[in-house]
Design a protein around this motif. Structure first.
Motif, mmCIF file in Angstrom:
data_model
loop_
_atom_site.group_PDB
_atom_site.id
_atom_site.type_symbol
_atom_site.label_atom_id
_atom_site.label_comp_id
_atom_site.label_asym_id
_atom_site.label_seq_id
_atom_site.Cartn_x
_atom_site.Cartn_y
_atom_site.Cartn_z
ATOM 1 N N SER A 1 0.835 -1.195 0.000
ATOM 2 C CA SER A 1 0.000 0.000 0.000
ATOM 3 C C SER A 1 0.871 1.247 0.000
ATOM 4 C CB SER A 1 -0.899 0.009 1.233
ATOM 5 O OG SER A 1 -0.114 0.077 2.414
ATOM 6 N N SER A 2 0.272 2.392 -0.321
ATOM 7 C CA SER A 2 1.014 3.659 -0.318
ATOM 8 C C SER A 2 1.592 3.942 1.062
ATOM 9 C CB SER A 2 0.101 4.805 -0.757
ATOM 10 O OG SER A 2 -0.359 4.610 -2.070
ATOM 11 N N ARG A 3 0.835 3.630 2.089
ATOM 12 C CA ARG A 3 1.310 3.877 3.456
ATOM 13 C C ARG A 3 2.540 3.042 3.764
ATOM 14 N NH1 ARG A 3 -2.143 1.611 8.385
ATOM 15 N NH2 ARG A 3 -1.224 -0.258 7.465
ATOM 16 N N ASN A 4 2.505 1.767 3.400
ATOM 17 C CA ASN A 4 3.643 0.907 3.697
ATOM 18 C C ASN A 4 4.852 1.226 2.825
ATOM 19 O OD1 ASN A 4 2.345 -0.451 5.751
ATOM 20 N ND2 ASN A 4 1.610 -2.105 4.432
ATOM 21 N N VAL A 5 4.593 1.672 1.603
ATOM 22 C CA VAL A 5 5.702 2.099 0.739
ATOM 23 C C VAL A 5 6.433 3.272 1.374
ATOM 24 C CG1 VAL A 5 6.233 3.255 -1.443
ATOM 25 C CG2 VAL A 5 4.816 1.196 -1.434
ATOM 26 N N LEU A 6 5.677 4.246 1.856
ATOM 27 C CA LEU A 6 6.302 5.406 2.512
ATOM 28 C C LEU A 6 6.968 4.997 3.823
ATOM 29 C CD1 LEU A 6 3.646 8.181 1.854
ATOM 30 C CD2 LEU A 6 5.906 7.933 0.803
ATOM 31 N N LEU A 7 6.360 4.045 4.532
ATOM 32 C CA LEU A 7 6.963 3.546 5.768
ATOM 33 C C LEU A 7 8.316 2.902 5.469
ATOM 34 C CD1 LEU A 7 6.716 2.818 8.829
ATOM 35 C CD2 LEU A 7 5.612 0.681 8.098
ATOM 36 N N LEU A 8 8.377 2.096 4.426
ATOM 37 C CA LEU A 8 9.630 1.451 4.055
ATOM 38 C C LEU A 8 10.658 2.475 3.590
ATOM 39 C CD1 LEU A 8 11.467 -0.904 3.400
ATOM 40 C CD2 LEU A 8 10.178 -1.274 1.295
ATOM 41 N N ALA A 9 10.216 3.436 2.784
ATOM 42 C CA ALA A 9 11.130 4.486 2.337
ATOM 43 C C ALA A 9 11.672 5.268 3.520
ATOM 44 C CB ALA A 9 10.416 5.417 1.357
ATOM 45 N N GLY A 10 10.814 5.537 4.487
ATOM 46 C CA GLY A 10 11.259 6.254 5.673
ATOM 47 C C GLY A 10 12.263 5.465 6.490
ATOM 48 N N ALA A 11 12.002 4.159 6.649
ATOM 49 C CA ALA A 11 12.934 3.317 7.399
ATOM 50 C C ALA A 11 14.280 3.225 6.687
ATOM 51 C CB ALA A 11 12.338 1.923 7.586
ATOM 52 N N THR A 12 14.253 3.118 5.360
ATOM 53 C CA THR A 12 15.498 3.084 4.591
ATOM 54 C C THR A 12 16.250 4.396 4.731
ATOM 55 O OG1 THR A 12 14.440 1.607 2.990
ATOM 56 C CG2 THR A 12 16.501 2.659 2.320
#
Length: 402
Positions: free
Chosen positions: A282-293
């Motif tokens: 999902s868009s939320r999890n994509v941004l979450l992963l990008a943020g963690a990276t």
């Protein structure tokens, strides 16, 4: 946009790929995750059919992180490429000619041979293994290789479109090589970022800034929403590059034990984000992963100082990073051919057994080796290709001045 100078200036990235072991290792790990995911989905039964054993479920989770790992590439690309653009702008050294030759030589020296290799392997597969589920386009493989008419994706126009970074925008990805989708996104980001900087605060006066804004809008219109929705992910890496010096100063003030603990926590957070994105893209999890990276990237702007056995392992992963692009660009048509030989029909896909997991490990290692060989023939000559393109531009500039 800007005048061509006799010798286009090469802007250095904030952290060179060949010298930053930790970030190179991260890039290698992401590439290997993509390879393992594709091999496993082609060769193994789906997770729902594999059984409920704890070990089996864990193995499917770990080998299913490939699609999410591509987002790690985007963040790292924003850091390296976006960082080089920012560094050049700060020093008023950015030139489109030098930037274009740097980016195109880097992309094309692998992409063009990869498209040729895909054409050869896919045509061999269609000729000799056209009866297999993969080359018939069985929907069971739609999340790995295309389920549509494969022969229709092997046309010269599709090849040229992929070389021109229009895959998923104007043409499909070439043949079985669905991995090439991300290169169109990367190319769009490479153009958008400096155009936006020029439109905002470029040299050359208002007319050139307006021209930059018009070109920026044109690129965005061609790329479309599907591409632009990933631009924030790429920009997160560029933001780290922008503040790299300040981040490094903060990290230098931390005690080594505290910094190691924080980095370990960031790795755990990244692993959790990868899993969440795998479960629901999902868009939320994509941004979450990008943020963690991005957080981990910020914590690694100063390289790890590991020595001994951990240091040697880090060195090995870092060295392979120079082959990671080649591995990414060529592994899927090879994997499709292997899978068609070993599991010709969907019903022949492997169950979760120790022997099959060992075979997957061996095949993955083989693809990693193939990626290294391909890079030896292509990527290692990037500097020569760039020098050739720079020479062509300088010669054209001299003729124009004559």
């Amino acid at each position: 946009m800007t005048a061509t100078i006799p010798a286009p200036v090469r802007a250095a990235a904030p952290a060179q790929h060949g010298t930053h072991r930790a970030l190179n290792a991260l890039r290698t790990a992401a590439a290997v995750l993509v390879v393992v995911f594709h091999l496993r989905t082609l060769l193994f039964v789906d997770a729902a059919e594999a059984g409920d054993g704890v070990l089996t479920r864990a193995l499917y989770v770990v080998t299913g992180l490939g699609p999410a790992a591509v987002l790690v590439f985007f963040v790292l690309s924003g850091y390296w490429v976006g960082g080089s653009v920012l560094a050049a702008f700060r020093q008023d050294r950015f030139r489109w000619a030098g930037y274009a030759t740097a980016r195109l030589s880097r992309l094309w020296i692998v992409l063009v041979p990869a498209v040729v290799l895909t054409a050869v392997l896919d045509n061999v597969g269609l000729a000799l293994l056209g009866h297999t589920s993969i080359y018939l386009g069985d929907p069971a493989y739609h999340h790995t290789v295309p389920a549509e008419d494969l022969a229709g994706r092997l046309t010269p126009l599709t090849a040229l479109g992929n070389i021109g970074f229009l895959q998923t925008i104007a043409v499909p990805t070439y043949g079985t090589n669905a991995s090439l989708w991300s290169l169109a996104y990367e190319a769009a980001f490479y153009a958008i970022f400096p155009l936006a900087l020029y439109a905002w605060k470029g040299r050359g006066g208002m007319p050139k800034r307006i021209l930059s804004a018009v070109l920026l809008l044109a690129v965005c219109a061609v790329a479309g929403p599907a591409v632009l929705m990933y631009l924030p992910v790429w920009l997160m890496g560029a933001v780290v590059a922008l503040f790299r010096k300040h981040i490094a100063e903060v990290l230098a003030e931390l005690r080594p034990s505290v910094l190691a603990l924080v980095r370990a926590g960031a790795v755990v957070a990244l692993a959790a984000a990868l899993y969440a994105t795998q479960v629901s893209y999902s868009s939320r999890n994509v941004l979450l992963l990008a943020g963690a990276t991005t957080v981990l990237l910020a914590l690694l702007v100063q390289d790890l100082r590991w020595t001994g056995l951990p240091g040697r392992g880090l060195d090995a992963l870092s060295r392979y990073a120079d082959s990671s692009y080649s591995l990414y660009a060529v592994h899927l048509p090879i994997a499709a051919l292997i899978a068609a030989l070993l599991a010709p029909q969907v019903s022949h896909r492997w169950s979760s057994t120790p022997a099959h997991w060992l075979a997957l490990s061996a095949l993955s290692a083989g693809l990693v080796g193939a990626g290294w060989l391909f890079a030896w023939a292509t990527e290692r000559h990037t500097g020569r290709l760039r020098a050739l393109l720079d020479g062509v531009i300088r010669s054209a500039a001299r003729r124009n001045r004559a």
